[in-house]
Scaffold this active site. Structure first.
Site, PDB file in Angstrom:
ATOM      1  N   LYS A   1     -28.810  47.971  19.084  1.00  0.00           N
ATOM      2  CA  LYS A   1     -30.026  47.338  19.599  1.00  0.00           C
ATOM      3  C   LYS A   1     -29.309  45.861  20.072  1.00  0.00           C
ATOM      4  O   LYS A   1     -28.434  45.504  19.579  1.00  0.00           O
ATOM      5  CB  LYS A   1     -30.916  47.211  18.551  1.00  0.00           C
ATOM      6  CG  LYS A   1     -30.095  46.241  17.264  1.00  0.00           C
ATOM      7  CD  LYS A   1     -31.520  45.735  16.373  1.00  0.00           C
ATOM      8  CE  LYS A   1     -30.973  45.011  15.242  1.00  0.00           C
ATOM      9  NZ  LYS A   1     -32.059  44.502  14.198  1.00  0.00           N
TER      10      LYS A   1
ATOM     11  N   LYS B   1     -29.031  39.224  18.046  1.00  0.00           N
ATOM     12  CA  LYS B   1     -28.579  37.682  18.226  1.00  0.00           C
ATOM     13  C   LYS B   1     -27.179  37.530  17.794  1.00  0.00           C
ATOM     14  O   LYS B   1     -26.619  36.479  18.185  1.00  0.00           O
ATOM     15  CB  LYS B   1     -29.500  36.781  17.459  1.00  0.00           C
ATOM     16  CG  LYS B   1     -30.927  36.560  17.909  1.00  0.00           C
ATOM     17  CD  LYS B   1     -31.553  35.274  17.093  1.00  0.00           C
ATOM     18  CE  LYS B   1     -32.934  35.815  16.944  1.00  0.00           C
ATOM     19  NZ  LYS B   1     -33.551  35.291  15.725  1.00  0.00           N
TER      20      LYS B   1
ATOM     21  N   LYS C   1     -24.892  44.391   7.490  1.00  0.00           N
ATOM     22  CA  LYS C   1     -24.386  42.929   7.298  1.00  0.00           C
ATOM     23  C   LYS C   1     -23.473  42.897   6.225  1.00  0.00           C
ATOM     24  O   LYS C   1     -22.548  41.843   6.198  1.00  0.00           O
ATOM     25  CB  LYS C   1     -25.669  42.012   7.261  1.00  0.00           C
ATOM     26  CG  LYS C   1     -26.406  42.033   8.535  1.00  0.00           C
ATOM     27  CD  LYS C   1     -27.333  40.754   8.465  1.00  0.00           C
ATOM     28  CE  LYS C   1     -27.834  40.638   9.930  1.00  0.00           C
ATOM     29  NZ  LYS C   1     -29.047  39.461   9.789  1.00  0.00           N
TER      30      LYS C   1
HETATM   31  P1  TYM Z   1     -35.604  39.191  13.520  1.00  0.00           P
HETATM   32  O1  TYM Z   1     -35.471  37.489  13.600  1.00  0.00           O
HETATM   33  O2  TYM Z   1     -34.193  39.868  13.589  1.00  0.00           O
HETATM   34  O3  TYM Z   1     -36.482  39.704  14.694  1.00  0.00           O
HETATM   35  C1  TYM Z   1     -37.641  39.041  15.076  1.00  0.00           C
HETATM   36  C2  TYM Z   1     -38.478  40.252  15.792  1.00  0.00           C
HETATM   37  O4  TYM Z   1     -37.837  40.645  16.988  1.00  0.00           O
HETATM   38  C3  TYM Z   1     -37.858  42.220  16.758  1.00  0.00           C
HETATM   39  N1  TYM Z   1     -36.530  42.815  17.310  1.00  0.00           N
HETATM   40  C4  TYM Z   1     -36.358  43.560  18.209  1.00  0.00           C
HETATM   41  N2  TYM Z   1     -37.356  44.407  18.931  1.00  0.00           N
HETATM   42  C5  TYM Z   1     -36.972  45.056  20.072  1.00  0.00           C
HETATM   43  N3  TYM Z   1     -35.749  45.276  20.148  1.00  0.00           N
HETATM   44  C6  TYM Z   1     -34.590  44.521  19.731  1.00  0.00           C
HETATM   45  N4  TYM Z   1     -33.350  44.713  20.130  1.00  0.00           N
HETATM   46  C7  TYM Z   1     -34.826  43.589  18.985  1.00  0.00           C
HETATM   47  N5  TYM Z   1     -34.414  42.846  17.858  1.00  0.00           N
HETATM   48  C8  TYM Z   1     -35.147  42.164  17.211  1.00  0.00           C
HETATM   49  C9  TYM Z   1     -37.802  42.376  15.453  1.00  0.00           C
HETATM   50  O5  TYM Z   1     -38.316  43.734  15.216  1.00  0.00           O
HETATM   51  C10 TYM Z   1     -38.692  41.480  14.693  1.00  0.00           C
HETATM   52  O6  TYM Z   1     -40.050  41.707  15.000  1.00  0.00           O
HETATM   53  N6  TYM Z   1     -36.871  40.748   9.027  1.00  0.00           N
HETATM   54  C11 TYM Z   1     -37.153  40.007   9.946  1.00  0.00           C
HETATM   55  C12 TYM Z   1     -37.990  38.612   9.907  1.00  0.00           C
HETATM   56  C13 TYM Z   1     -39.069  38.708   9.144  1.00  0.00           C
HETATM   57  C14 TYM Z   1     -40.186  39.267   8.971  1.00  0.00           C
HETATM   58  C15 TYM Z   1     -40.905  38.865   7.621  1.00  0.00           C
HETATM   59  C16 TYM Z   1     -41.151  39.785   9.765  1.00  0.00           C
HETATM   60  C17 TYM Z   1     -39.062  38.078   7.639  1.00  0.00           C
HETATM   61  N7  TYM Z   1     -40.248  38.115   7.066  1.00  0.00           N
HETATM   62  C18 TYM Z   1     -42.294  39.351   7.573  1.00  0.00           C
HETATM   63  C19 TYM Z   1     -42.233  40.428   9.812  1.00  0.00           C
HETATM   64  C20 TYM Z   1     -42.902  40.124   8.601  1.00  0.00           C
HETATM   65  C21 TYM Z   1     -36.158  39.854  11.366  1.00  0.00           C
HETATM   66  O7  TYM Z   1     -34.898  39.896  10.742  1.00  0.00           O
HETATM   67  O8  TYM Z   1     -36.505  39.440  12.215  1.00  0.00           O
END
Ligand code: TYM
Length: 327
Positions: free
Chosen positions: A193, A196, A112
């Site tokens: 991957k 969004k 990013k």
């Molecule tokens: P975020 O919002 O990008 O994504 C939410 C969840 O979706 C999973 N994910 C995927 N799994 C499989 N294939 C994909 N292409 C894919 N894209 C997204 C992510 O692994 C995630 O579980 N940093 C985190 C948010 C966060 C968080 C936390 C998670 C903030 N604090 C504490 C766990 C615990 C994030 O950006 O997720």
């Protein structure tokens, strides 16, 4: 006592990767564990620029989406991260335990900040520290996430260990729980991957896409020049991604899927996957549209969630302050 915590950023409607990598298992975990928290992490989302009106709406949309996926406010605490101030407060303390080189190699920063001409914000850089604070603030033991969050979880574990070493054994070391599909790939480029923020409209299937949109996206999915259906993620990432999606939405194993698809051309197979995805998403989409009309209800769920989260967070943060020497 086991505690489950996870988070999702309110940056638009979740996609199949979010659902199959994380949300689907969130639903199962609330049945298995007593204390389960799911946070809509708006603090994290502003590490890249967000329009305030859109952000406000996205938080409600995400609440609707979590409920529509089957997360129940009676079993899980669903809340907006910024409403519990201790997240940011604990993040400060943990940031003082984290070295700059440890953060520099984490994927989110690399990808990013590059998009921002390598001039990403301090918040983007310390993003994983805030994530560690999210998890440790509830002394969580289990964190259901997709494959892309593994390194963030390792940082959380390291931070917990360091805190415990400096101040006495306090935080449990949280474990990652991987979803049914660890990583769903972009339909346009199977080397990356599903995301969004992918600028390519056909790369990402959102949970609210219409059947027509879903068919079109799968029809145009990038595969290769072999027409059979096989599962070989290294050699044939495009088709294998379709098999992985198909497998996750039907509950059949990849081998079973391949067996049943014998004799099918990939073009035909893409439509079969699209159909399975449409069936899976139909009830979610319908429930989502129903819930989106009821802002009052969504706001109520979030208000109660924040109150419960705050009740759990406050005593933990208080103990941390004592251990650190603030009280
Ligand atoms: P975020 O919002 O990008 O994504 C939410 C969840 O979706 C999973 N994910 C995927 N799994 C499989 N294939 C994909 N292409 C894919 N894209 C997204 C992510 O692994 C995630 O579980 N940093 C985190 C948010 C966060 C968080 C936390 C998670 C903030 N604090 C504490 C766990 C615990 C994030 O950006 O997720």
């Amino acid at each position: 006592e086991p505690r489950v915590f996870s988070g999702i950023q309110p940056t638009g409607i979740p996609h199949l990767g979010n659902y199959l990598g994380a949300l689907q298992s969130w639903v199962h975990l609330q049945e298995r564990y007593h204390t389960v928290l799911y946070s809509i992490v708006d603090l994290h989302s502003i590490t890249v620029p967000q329009d305030p009106g859109t952000l406000r709406q996205s938080v409600l949309d995400m609440a609707a989406c979590l409920l529509a996926c089957g997360i129940s406010p009676a079993q899980s605490c669903i809340f907006q991260q910024s409403q519990v101030a201790e997240h940011a407060e604990l993040a400060w303390i943990l940031s003082c335990l984290t070295s700059m080189p440890r953060l520099r190699h984490l994927p989110q920063w690399k990808v990013k900040s590059q998009r921002q001409n390598n001039e990403g914000s301090v918040g983007l850089f310390t993003y994983p520290v805030l994530q560690a604070a999210d998890i440790l603030l509830y002394r969580a033991t289990h964190v259901p996430v997709g494959d892309d969050q593994v390194q963030h979880l390792e940082l959380t574990q390291d931070t917990a260990r360091l805190f415990n070493r400096l101040y006495g054994d306090f935080f449990p070391i949280p474990k990652a729980i991987m979803g049914t599909s660890k990583k769903i790939r972009s339909l346009r480029d199977p080397s990356s991957k599903m995301s969004k923020s992918d600028p390519h409209k056909l790369a990402t299937v959102r949970l609210t896409d219409s059947p027509e949109e879903i068919v079109m996206k799968f029809r145009k999915a990038v595969t290769d020049f072999t027409s059979e259906v096989t599962y070989d993620p290294e050699g044939r990432p495009g088709v294998s991604n379709l098999v992985a999606i198909h497998s996750a939405v039907t509950g059949l194993s990849a081998e079973e899927i391949v067996g049943r698809s014998r004799g099918m051309e990939t073009a035909q197979y893409k439509l079969a996957v699209a159909e399975a995805v449409i069936q899976k998403l139909r009830p979610i989409r319908e429930e989502m549209h129903r819930l989106q009309k009821d802002r009052g209800y969504l706001q109520g769920v979030l208000r109660q969630g924040a109150q419960r989260a705050k009740e759990m967070a406050a005593p933990v943060y208080d103990s941390v302050c004592r251990l650190v020497g603030f009280r």
